[in-house]
Design a protein around this motif. Structure first.
Motif, PDB file in Angstrom:
ATOM      1  N   ILE A 125      22.593  25.476  27.610  1.00 61.54           N
ATOM      2  CA  ILE A 125      21.920  26.572  28.332  1.00 61.54           C
ATOM      3  C   ILE A 125      21.423  27.659  27.370  1.00 61.54           C
ATOM      4  O   ILE A 125      20.477  28.367  27.676  1.00 61.54           O
TER       5      ILE A 125
ATOM      6  N   LEU B 226      24.646  31.513  26.439  1.00 60.61           N
ATOM      7  CA  LEU B 226      23.640  32.196  27.259  1.00 60.61           C
ATOM      8  C   LEU B 226      24.325  33.394  27.915  1.00 60.61           C
ATOM      9  O   LEU B 226      25.351  33.236  28.580  1.00 60.61           O
TER      10      LEU B 226
ATOM     11  N   ILE C 238      29.994  29.156  42.207  1.00 58.70           N
ATOM     12  CA  ILE C 238      29.748  30.532  41.742  1.00 58.70           C
ATOM     13  C   ILE C 238      28.812  30.538  40.528  1.00 58.70           C
ATOM     14  O   ILE C 238      27.767  31.192  40.539  1.00 58.70           O
TER      15      ILE C 238
HETATM   16  C1  LIG Z   1      33.973  30.464  34.374  1.00 54.19           C
HETATM   17  C2  LIG Z   1      32.617  31.119  34.454  1.00 54.19           C
HETATM   18  C3  LIG Z   1      31.687  30.869  33.442  1.00 54.19           C
HETATM   19  C4  LIG Z   1      30.449  31.506  33.475  1.00 54.19           C
HETATM   20  N1  LIG Z   1      29.569  31.324  32.438  1.00 54.19           N
HETATM   21  C5  LIG Z   1      28.454  32.102  32.359  1.00 54.19           C
HETATM   22  C6  LIG Z   1      27.596  32.058  31.204  1.00 54.19           C
HETATM   23  O1  LIG Z   1      27.810  31.276  30.271  1.00 54.19           O
HETATM   24  N2  LIG Z   1      26.538  32.914  31.158  1.00 54.19           N
HETATM   25  C7  LIG Z   1      26.258  33.791  32.155  1.00 54.19           C
HETATM   26  O2  LIG Z   1      25.293  34.529  32.039  1.00 54.19           O
HETATM   27  N3  LIG Z   1      27.028  33.838  33.276  1.00 54.19           N
HETATM   28  C8  LIG Z   1      28.123  33.031  33.398  1.00 54.19           C
HETATM   29  N4  LIG Z   1      28.921  33.079  34.510  1.00 54.19           N
HETATM   30  C9  LIG Z   1      28.611  34.051  35.552  1.00 54.19           C
HETATM   31  C10 LIG Z   1      28.055  33.452  36.825  1.00 54.19           C
HETATM   32  O3  LIG Z   1      26.750  32.989  36.623  1.00 54.19           O
HETATM   33  C11 LIG Z   1      28.146  34.564  37.892  1.00 54.19           C
HETATM   34  O4  LIG Z   1      29.529  34.728  38.202  1.00 54.19           O
HETATM   35  C12 LIG Z   1      27.342  34.263  39.115  1.00 54.19           C
HETATM   36  O5  LIG Z   1      25.973  34.334  38.832  1.00 54.19           O
HETATM   37  C13 LIG Z   1      27.653  35.264  40.250  1.00 54.19           C
HETATM   38  O6  LIG Z   1      27.574  36.585  39.775  1.00 54.19           O
HETATM   39  P1  LIG Z   1      28.795  37.588  40.071  1.00 54.19           P
HETATM   40  O7  LIG Z   1      30.052  36.932  39.711  1.00 54.19           O
HETATM   41  O8  LIG Z   1      28.485  38.882  39.387  1.00 54.19           O
HETATM   42  O9  LIG Z   1      28.810  37.822  41.612  1.00 54.19           O
HETATM   43  P2  LIG Z   1      27.857  38.825  42.504  1.00 54.19           P
HETATM   44  O10 LIG Z   1      26.479  38.685  42.028  1.00 54.19           O
HETATM   45  O11 LIG Z   1      28.499  40.163  42.389  1.00 54.19           O
HETATM   46  O12 LIG Z   1      28.055  38.212  43.895  1.00 54.19           O
HETATM   47  C14 LIG Z   1      29.352  38.210  44.546  1.00 54.19           C
HETATM   48  C15 LIG Z   1      29.272  37.286  45.762  1.00 54.19           C
HETATM   49  O13 LIG Z   1      28.296  37.768  46.673  1.00 54.19           O
HETATM   50  C16 LIG Z   1      27.331  36.782  46.932  1.00 54.19           C
HETATM   51  N5  LIG Z   1      26.019  37.390  47.043  1.00 54.19           N
HETATM   52  C17 LIG Z   1      25.394  38.152  46.113  1.00 54.19           C
HETATM   53  N6  LIG Z   1      24.187  38.518  46.567  1.00 54.19           N
HETATM   54  C18 LIG Z   1      24.040  37.970  47.796  1.00 54.19           C
HETATM   55  C19 LIG Z   1      23.013  37.962  48.773  1.00 54.19           C
HETATM   56  N7  LIG Z   1      21.834  38.572  48.550  1.00 54.19           N
HETATM   57  N8  LIG Z   1      23.216  37.304  49.938  1.00 54.19           N
HETATM   58  C20 LIG Z   1      24.396  36.671  50.169  1.00 54.19           C
HETATM   59  N9  LIG Z   1      25.405  36.626  49.282  1.00 54.19           N
HETATM   60  C21 LIG Z   1      25.224  37.268  48.103  1.00 54.19           C
HETATM   61  C22 LIG Z   1      27.370  35.825  45.752  1.00 54.19           C
HETATM   62  O14 LIG Z   1      26.933  34.559  46.118  1.00 54.19           O
HETATM   63  C23 LIG Z   1      28.840  35.860  45.401  1.00 54.19           C
HETATM   64  O15 LIG Z   1      29.507  34.939  46.208  1.00 54.19           O
HETATM   65  C24 LIG Z   1      30.132  32.388  34.540  1.00 54.19           C
HETATM   66  C25 LIG Z   1      31.054  32.589  35.571  1.00 54.19           C
HETATM   67  C26 LIG Z   1      32.276  31.973  35.536  1.00 54.19           C
HETATM   68  C27 LIG Z   1      33.261  32.250  36.654  1.00 54.19           C
END
Ligand SMILES: Cc1cc2nc3c(=O)[nH]c(=O)nc-3n(C[C@H](O)[C@H](O)[C@H](O)COP(=O)(O)OP(=O)(O)OC[C@H]3O[C@@H](n4cnc5c(N)ncnc54)[C@H](O)[C@@H]3O)c2cc1C
Length: 390
Positions: free
Chosen positions: A105, A135, A372
Motif C-alpha cells: 500500500i 502508508l 474497519i
Molecule cells: C490494525 C490496524 C491497522 C491499520 N493500518 C493502517 C495503515 O497502515 N495506514 C492507515 O492510514 N490507516 C491504517 N488503519 C486505520 C484504518 O484505516 C481506520 O481505522 C479506518 O479508516 C477507520 O478510521 P477510524 O478508526 O478513525 O474511525 P472513524 O473514521 O472515526 O469512524 C468510526 C466508526 O464510525 C463509522 N463512520 C464514520 N463515518 C461514518 C458515516 N459517514 N456514516 C456511517 N458510519 C460512519 C466508521 O465506519 C467506524 O465504524 C489501521 C487500522 C487498524 C485497526
C-alpha cells in the motif's frame, strides 16, 4: 470428496499452469520459512528482520513490480498477486501481510506518481527487503473522513514543513519512509497532497500501538511530525491532487484484503471439518450430528459466494473496468463471511478453539479489523450506494 483449504477452492478458469506452479513454489517457501514460526511470532509481537531478506530473495516482495527496480513484472498478473494473498493467509497470521507486505500500500503511489529520482532511490531497496515503507493516511482525529485530514505541509523554498500526526500505521515502527497524506491547501479533498516522508528526518518521532486485539506481530505505530522539513521532490503528483493519489490504490488494497479474508474463512472451514471428523460426542463423530454438518455447509456456501465474487472482481480489475462499488461490496461480503466462519469454526472446535496456538482462535481474535481497516464497512456501503445514484 474431502473438504479442505485446497478442495474448497472453486476451479478458476483464468488460472494457467504458471499460476499453479507459482502457488506450489510459494507454498513451499511459506511452509518452510513461515508456518513453523507462526505461534512464536504472534506471541513475541514482532516479525524477525531477516524475514524481509528471505522474502525478497524468494521473489515475494517484488511480485508485480517493475523489473528495472528489481521486481518481477513480466509474465505476472493479478492472479499471481491474489495467490500471494491467499497462500500467506493460510498461515492465519493476519499481522504478517500487513507488515511484511506493507509496501503493497505504501509503494504503488510512489510508482504511479513519484519522480524518477524518487523511484530509483526508494523502490530497489524496498523490493530487496533492505528498507520498508508504510502508508500513513489515518489521523487521531479520524480515518474515514480522509478529506478532513489535519496534518499540514507548508511550502518553504525547496521544502515542505510538516506538522501533525498519523495513527494505526501498519509497519510504522520499522518503516524507513511513510507515504503520507498532508494538507497543503484549504479545506476538503482539493487541499490534500501526498508526501513521501523519510522517517529519519529531524522532527519525526513514533510510538508503538502494541496493545491490539490482534495483529500482534505487526508493528503498528503512531507517527508524529514536528516541523519536519521534507524536500519538495518527495511530493507525489501535483500539489492538491492527493486524493487521487490515495484513491488510486484503494481497489488493489481492498481486493487483496478480500482474498485474504476468503482464505482465512477457508482455513476455518478446513480446521472445523478435520475436527468434526475426529471428535466424538454422544457416541458418534461431531460430523454425524446434523447441526454440525449444517454449520459446515453454511460456511462452504458463504465461502463459495466470496470466491465467485472475487473471480468476477479480479476479471474487472484486470480489464481496468472495476467499479469502486463492486470492490467495496466484495470487501463487505468477505469480512462478513470470515466473521461467520470464525465463529462457527470455534463453536465446532469447542474449548480447544478458544485456546491460543491454533489458527481458528487467531482468526477469530483478528477478524474485526477487516471491517474497519482499508475502508470501514459503513464507508464501503456508502461508496457502493453511489453507483445506484443514491
Ligand atoms: C490494525 C490496524 C491497522 C491499520 N493500518 C493502517 C495503515 O497502515 N495506514 C492507515 O492510514 N490507516 C491504517 N488503519 C486505520 C484504518 O484505516 C481506520 O481505522 C479506518 O479508516 C477507520 O478510521 P477510524 O478508526 O478513525 O474511525 P472513524 O473514521 O472515526 O469512524 C468510526 C466508526 O464510525 C463509522 N463512520 C464514520 N463515518 C461514518 C458515516 N459517514 N456514516 C456511517 N458510519 C460512519 C466508521 O465506519 C467506524 O465504524 C489501521 C487500522 C487498524 C485497526
Amino acid at each position: 470428496m474431502s473438504l479442505s483449504f485446497d478442495s474448497a477452492r472453486l476451479p478458476n478458469p483464468d488460472l494457467t499452469e504458471e499460476h499453479h506452479a507459482w502457488r506450489d513454489q510459494l507454498r513451499r517457501f511459506i511452509d518452510r520459512e513461515i508456518m513453523p514460526n507462526v505461534d512464536e511470532w504472534d506471541e513475541q509481537g514482532f516479525l524477525p528482520d531477516e524475514l524481509w531478506g528471505k522474502a525478497a530473495e524468494f521473489g515475494l516482495l517484488g511480485v508485480g513490480y517493475p523489473e528495472q527496480y528489481g521486481g518481477t513484472e513480466v509474465g505476472i498478473d493479478l492472479h499471481h498477486v491474489n495467490i500471494v494473498s491467499e497462500e500467506i493467509s493460510r498461515t492465519s497470521l493476519g499481522g504478517l501481510p500487513s507488515t511484511l507486505l506493507s509496501h503493497g500500500i505504501g509503494l504503488p503511489p510512489v510508482l504511479a506518481f513519484g519522480s524518477e529520482e524518487l523511484k530509483s532511490e526508494l523502490v530497489p531497496p524496498i523490493l530487496a527487503g533492505e528498507k520498508r515503507i508504510s502508508l500513513a493516511i489515518t489521523e487521531p482525529s479520524g480515518g474515514s473522513d480522509v478529506a478532513n485530514m489535519q496534518t499540514t505541509a507548508v511550502r518553504d523554498g525547496d521544502h515542505y514543513i510538516v506538522n501533525g500526526s498519523k495513527t494505526f500505521i501498519s509497519g510504522g515502527m520499522g518503516a524507513d519512509w511513510a507515504t503520507t497524506g498532508v494538507r497543503t491547501g484549504g479545506k476538503g479533498g482539493a487541499g490534500i497532497s501526498v508526501l513521501v516522508i523519510p522517517m529519519d528526518l529531524e522532527g519525526v518521532s513514533r510510538t508503538p500501538l502494541d496493545k491490539k486485539q490482534g495483529w500482534w506481530c505487526s508493528d503498528t505505530a503512531t507517527l508524529y511530525f514536528d516541523n519536519v522539513r521534507v524536500p519538495v521532490g518527495n511530493l507525489l503528483a501535483e500539489e492538491g491532487h492527493g486524493f487521487l493519489v490515495i484513491a488510486n490504490n484503494f481497489n488493489n488494497e481492498r481486493l487483496a484484503m478480500s482474498v485474504m479474508m476468503e482464505a482465512n474463512a477457508r482455513v476455518c472451514l478446513e480446521d472445523a471439518v478435520n475436527w468434526a471428523r475426529d471428535r466424538k460426542t454422544f457416541g458418534k463423530r461431531l460430523a454425524d450430528h446434523q447441526v454440525i454438518r449444517h454449520k459446515i455447509v453454511e460456511m462452504k456456501q458463504r465461502i463459495t459466494t466470496c470466491q465467485t465474487y472475487i473471480q468476477y472482481c479480479t476479471r474487472q480489475m484486470a480489464a481496468g473496468t472495476a467499479e469502486f462499488g463492486d470492490i467495496a461490496m466484495l470487501k463487505i461480503q468477505c469480512s462478513q463471511t470470515v466473521e461467520f466462519c470464525a465463529r462457527e469454526a470455534m463453536q465446532i472446535l469447542g474449548g480447544i478453539g478458544y485456546m491460543r496456538g491454533n489458527r481458528v482462535e487467531r482468526i477469530y481474535r483478528e477478524v474485526r479489523v477487516n471491517a474497519i481497516g482499508g475502508g470501514s464497512e459503513e464507508i464501503m456501503r456508502d461508496l457502493a450506494s453511489r453507483a445506484f445514484g443514491l
